[in-house]
Write an enzyme that holds these catalytic residues in place. Sequence first.
Site, PDB file in Angstrom:
ATOM      1  CB  THR A  43    -102.958 117.049 -39.798  1.00  0.00           C
ATOM      2  OG1 THR A  43    -102.671 117.591 -39.011  1.00  0.00           O
ATOM      3  CG2 THR A  43    -103.818 117.210 -40.840  1.00  0.00           C
ATOM      4  CB  CYS A  44    -101.453 111.805 -41.510  1.00  0.00           C
ATOM      5  SG  CYS A  44     -99.359 112.844 -42.319  1.00  0.00           S
ATOM      6  CB  THR A  45    -103.936 109.587 -37.609  1.00  0.00           C
ATOM      7  OG1 THR A  45    -102.396 109.826 -37.898  1.00  0.00           O
ATOM      8  CG2 THR A  45    -105.342 108.874 -37.211  1.00  0.00           C
TER       9      THR A  45
END
Length: 156
Positions: A43-45
């Site tokens: 998700t952060c990517t």
Amino acid sequence: MTAVGQAAPAFTLQASDNQTLSLSQFYGQNVVLYFYPKDQTPTCTTEACDFRDFHSGFAELNTVVLGISPDSVKSHDKFIAKHELPFPLLADPDHQVAEAYGVWVLKKMYGREYMGIERTTFVIDKEGNIAKVWPKVKVKGHVQEVLQFIKEELQS
């Protein structure tokens, strides 16, 4: 959590590419300050790559994008290189800045409680005040929403 209309808490942090950055360096520009839990996670990517893909739109609106997580500068440098991110990531390993912004919170996963970053985005106006806050960000469509807010609300 820091609220709309308040002065954004000042900070100076180590950043990617061997830089030290302070919020005060960006007075006169809008700042998108997004807090995220961890480099290289799915998700952060996705969130970082969305900010990358819309980076030129933010630049056209005199807006700087800064990401903050508790990860190390070394981790940030690898993350930036792998995904060709055109903006700095700042290391907040002792989570002092996250605490100042109210995003270091008690989280629960699989019945386990722990302290961590609540994915949150702040838009800071040219005078250094919080113009908008998105708490508990859902990544899909988020970056476009931030860009639209800046276009509609902060451009004169």
